[in-house]
Scaffold this motif. Structure first.
Motif, PDB file in Angstrom:
ATOM      1  N   ALA A 299      44.846  30.055  35.621  1.00  0.00           N
ATOM      2  CA  ALA A 299      44.507  31.382  35.106  1.00  0.00           C
ATOM      3  C   ALA A 299      44.454  32.408  36.238  1.00  0.00           C
ATOM      4  O   ALA A 299      44.967  33.531  36.105  1.00  0.00           O
ATOM      5  CB  ALA A 299      43.162  31.337  34.369  1.00  0.00           C
ATOM      6  N   ALA A 300      43.845  32.031  37.367  1.00  0.00           N
ATOM      7  CA  ALA A 300      43.767  32.946  38.508  1.00  0.00           C
ATOM      8  C   ALA A 300      45.165  33.245  39.052  1.00  0.00           C
ATOM      9  O   ALA A 300      45.474  34.397  39.388  1.00  0.00           O
ATOM     10  CB  ALA A 300      42.878  32.350  39.598  1.00  0.00           C
ATOM     11  N   SER A 301      46.006  32.225  39.125  1.00  0.00           N
ATOM     12  CA  SER A 301      47.375  32.413  39.633  1.00  0.00           C
ATOM     13  C   SER A 301      48.194  33.299  38.700  1.00  0.00           C
ATOM     14  O   SER A 301      48.928  34.184  39.149  1.00  0.00           O
ATOM     15  CB  SER A 301      48.067  31.065  39.791  1.00  0.00           C
ATOM     16  OG  SER A 301      47.400  30.277  40.743  1.00  0.00           O
ATOM     17  N   LEU A 302      48.086  33.053  37.397  1.00  0.00           N
ATOM     18  CA  LEU A 302      48.839  33.853  36.433  1.00  0.00           C
ATOM     19  C   LEU A 302      48.403  35.308  36.460  1.00  0.00           C
ATOM     20  O   LEU A 302      49.242  36.215  36.351  1.00  0.00           O
ATOM     21  CB  LEU A 302      48.689  33.271  35.022  1.00  0.00           C
ATOM     22  CG  LEU A 302      49.421  31.961  34.762  1.00  0.00           C
ATOM     23  CD1 LEU A 302      49.072  31.422  33.371  1.00  0.00           C
ATOM     24  CD2 LEU A 302      50.917  32.139  34.917  1.00  0.00           C
ATOM     25  N   LEU A 303      47.104  35.546  36.608  1.00  0.00           N
ATOM     26  CA  LEU A 303      46.623  36.924  36.667  1.00  0.00           C
ATOM     27  C   LEU A 303      47.136  37.609  37.928  1.00  0.00           C
ATOM     28  O   LEU A 303      47.574  38.769  37.883  1.00  0.00           O
ATOM     29  CB  LEU A 303      45.090  36.965  36.621  1.00  0.00           C
ATOM     30  CG  LEU A 303      44.470  38.355  36.586  1.00  0.00           C
ATOM     31  CD1 LEU A 303      44.896  39.122  35.330  1.00  0.00           C
ATOM     32  CD2 LEU A 303      42.949  38.258  36.640  1.00  0.00           C
ATOM     33  N   LEU A 304      47.131  36.910  39.048  1.00  0.00           N
ATOM     34  CA  LEU A 304      47.613  37.491  40.298  1.00  0.00           C
ATOM     35  C   LEU A 304      49.124  37.732  40.246  1.00  0.00           C
ATOM     36  O   LEU A 304      49.600  38.812  40.602  1.00  0.00           O
ATOM     37  CB  LEU A 304      47.259  36.583  41.482  1.00  0.00           C
ATOM     38  CG  LEU A 304      47.634  37.115  42.861  1.00  0.00           C
ATOM     39  CD1 LEU A 304      46.936  38.440  43.148  1.00  0.00           C
ATOM     40  CD2 LEU A 304      47.277  36.095  43.931  1.00  0.00           C
ATOM     41  N   LEU A 305      49.879  36.732  39.790  1.00  0.00           N
ATOM     42  CA  LEU A 305      51.340  36.870  39.745  1.00  0.00           C
ATOM     43  C   LEU A 305      51.797  37.856  38.668  1.00  0.00           C
ATOM     44  O   LEU A 305      52.731  38.625  38.871  1.00  0.00           O
ATOM     45  CB  LEU A 305      51.987  35.509  39.504  1.00  0.00           C
ATOM     46  CG  LEU A 305      51.843  34.497  40.637  1.00  0.00           C
ATOM     47  CD1 LEU A 305      52.351  33.127  40.207  1.00  0.00           C
ATOM     48  CD2 LEU A 305      52.568  34.969  41.886  1.00  0.00           C
ATOM     49  N   GLY A 306      51.147  37.823  37.521  1.00  0.00           N
ATOM     50  CA  GLY A 306      51.576  38.658  36.406  1.00  0.00           C
ATOM     51  C   GLY A 306      51.048  40.068  36.414  1.00  0.00           C
ATOM     52  O   GLY A 306      51.684  40.988  35.884  1.00  0.00           O
ATOM     53  N   ASN A 307      49.878  40.258  37.036  1.00  0.00           N
ATOM     54  CA  ASN A 307      49.242  41.566  36.951  1.00  0.00           C
ATOM     55  C   ASN A 307      48.839  42.108  38.318  1.00  0.00           C
ATOM     56  O   ASN A 307      48.356  43.223  38.418  1.00  0.00           O
ATOM     57  CB  ASN A 307      48.017  41.458  36.033  1.00  0.00           C
ATOM     58  CG  ASN A 307      47.639  42.761  35.402  1.00  0.00           C
ATOM     59  OD1 ASN A 307      48.404  43.709  35.402  1.00  0.00           O
ATOM     60  ND2 ASN A 307      46.434  42.822  34.870  1.00  0.00           N
ATOM     61  N   GLY A 308      48.947  41.277  39.354  1.00  0.00           N
ATOM     62  CA  GLY A 308      48.577  41.719  40.694  1.00  0.00           C
ATOM     63  C   GLY A 308      47.082  41.875  40.887  1.00  0.00           C
ATOM     64  O   GLY A 308      46.651  42.563  41.806  1.00  0.00           O
ATOM     65  N   GLN A 309      46.292  41.244  40.031  1.00  0.00           N
ATOM     66  CA  GLN A 309      44.836  41.385  40.084  1.00  0.00           C
ATOM     67  C   GLN A 309      44.179  40.069  40.490  1.00  0.00           C
ATOM     68  O   GLN A 309      44.649  38.998  40.128  1.00  0.00           O
ATOM     69  CB  GLN A 309      44.288  41.803  38.711  1.00  0.00           C
ATOM     70  CG  GLN A 309      44.821  43.121  38.205  1.00  0.00           C
ATOM     71  CD  GLN A 309      44.336  44.290  39.024  1.00  0.00           C
ATOM     72  OE1 GLN A 309      43.208  44.322  39.494  1.00  0.00           O
ATOM     73  NE2 GLN A 309      45.200  45.268  39.206  1.00  0.00           N
ATOM     74  N   ILE A 310      43.064  40.181  41.212  1.00  0.00           N
ATOM     75  CA  ILE A 310      42.262  39.028  41.601  1.00  0.00           C
ATOM     76  C   ILE A 310      41.336  38.686  40.446  1.00  0.00           C
ATOM     77  O   ILE A 310      40.732  39.563  39.833  1.00  0.00           O
ATOM     78  CB  ILE A 310      41.421  39.341  42.860  1.00  0.00           C
ATOM     79  CG1 ILE A 310      42.336  39.697  44.027  1.00  0.00           C
ATOM     80  CG2 ILE A 310      40.487  38.202  43.208  1.00  0.00           C
ATOM     81  CD1 ILE A 310      43.173  38.563  44.537  1.00  0.00           C
ATOM     82  N   ALA A 311      41.181  37.393  40.157  1.00  0.00           N
ATOM     83  CA  ALA A 311      40.348  36.943  39.040  1.00  0.00           C
ATOM     84  C   ALA A 311      38.884  36.840  39.454  1.00  0.00           C
ATOM     85  O   ALA A 311      38.267  35.794  39.364  1.00  0.00           O
ATOM     86  CB  ALA A 311      40.846  35.606  38.509  1.00  0.00           C
ATOM     87  N   GLY A 312      38.326  37.941  39.915  1.00  0.00           N
ATOM     88  CA  GLY A 312      36.900  38.018  40.202  1.00  0.00           C
ATOM     89  C   GLY A 312      36.196  38.487  38.938  1.00  0.00           C
ATOM     90  O   GLY A 312      36.350  39.640  38.522  1.00  0.00           O
ATOM     91  N   ILE A 313      35.443  37.622  38.318  1.00  0.00           N
ATOM     92  CA  ILE A 313      34.886  37.910  36.996  1.00  0.00           C
ATOM     93  C   ILE A 313      33.923  39.095  37.023  1.00  0.00           C
ATOM     94  O   ILE A 313      33.945  39.940  36.125  1.00  0.00           O
ATOM     95  CB  ILE A 313      34.188  36.657  36.420  1.00  0.00           C
ATOM     96  CG1 ILE A 313      35.140  35.456  36.450  1.00  0.00           C
ATOM     97  CG2 ILE A 313      33.669  36.916  35.023  1.00  0.00           C
ATOM     98  CD1 ILE A 313      36.484  35.684  35.827  1.00  0.00           C
ATOM     99  N   SER A 314      33.087  39.177  38.060  1.00  0.00           N
ATOM    100  CA  SER A 314      32.144  40.298  38.112  1.00  0.00           C
ATOM    101  C   SER A 314      32.880  41.627  38.226  1.00  0.00           C
ATOM    102  O   SER A 314      32.486  42.619  37.619  1.00  0.00           O
ATOM    103  CB  SER A 314      31.167  40.126  39.275  1.00  0.00           C
ATOM    104  OG  SER A 314      31.850  40.147  40.512  1.00  0.00           O
TER     105      SER A 314
END
Length: 153
Positions: free
Chosen positions: A23-38
């Motif tokens: 999920a973290a990788s897909l968010l970074l690759l697909g959206n350029g965003q870090i999966a920091g929940i806060s």
């Protein structure tokens, strides 16, 4: 069998960790965003941060366990009992939640942002944050058990 060993589930843990990493990788690759929940949650609450992907990511975190529930194997043995919820328990949860939120603000991120994404990017700041998170947790549990005669949290 000791209760601690009966709760040891390496395959479930490995699968969960792999899904978090995916999920973290897909968010970074697909959206350029870090999966920091806060950060995702905090920015969702601001006018500038109301992007649909934030809501979708958080909804996926909440809904995916519900979708997987029918196929999950019961992990916890019957000897595990849920605690009674009283005002002292609620107060501890509120204080704990406040302290976690404060720590998240002070560290500019949470355990998911620093621990999963930051360490994967070899961020020194994230390494220091994770060492601080873990160290504070170890000290808190040790002090709690010392004060309360070995009783778990």
């Amino acid at each position: 069998m000791d209760i601690a060993w009966s709760l040891f589930t390496p395959w479930h843990s490995l699968a969960g960790g792999a899904l978090i990493g995916l999920a973290a990788s897909l968010l970074l690759l697909g959206n350029g965003q870090i999966a920091g929940i806060s950060g995702i949650l905090g920015n969702l609450l601001t006018r500038e941060g109301r992007a649909p992907w934030r809501l979708a990511f958080l909804a996926g975190m909440v809904l995916s366990p519900l979708l997987l529930w029918p196929v999950m194997v019961e992990v916890a043995p019957a000897t595990v009992q849920t605690p009674d919820i009283d005002t002292q328990t609620v107060a501890r949860l509120l204080v704990g939640g406040f302290l976690v939120g404060l720590g998240t603000r002070l560290a500019n991120g949470c355990t998911s942002g620093h621990g999963v994404c930051g360490l994967a990017r070899f961020s020194l700041r994230s390494l220091v944050a994770v060492i601080t998170f873990m160290g504070a947790g170890f000290v808190t549990v040790a002090l709690w058990r010392l004060i309360n005669g070995g009783v778990a949290l």
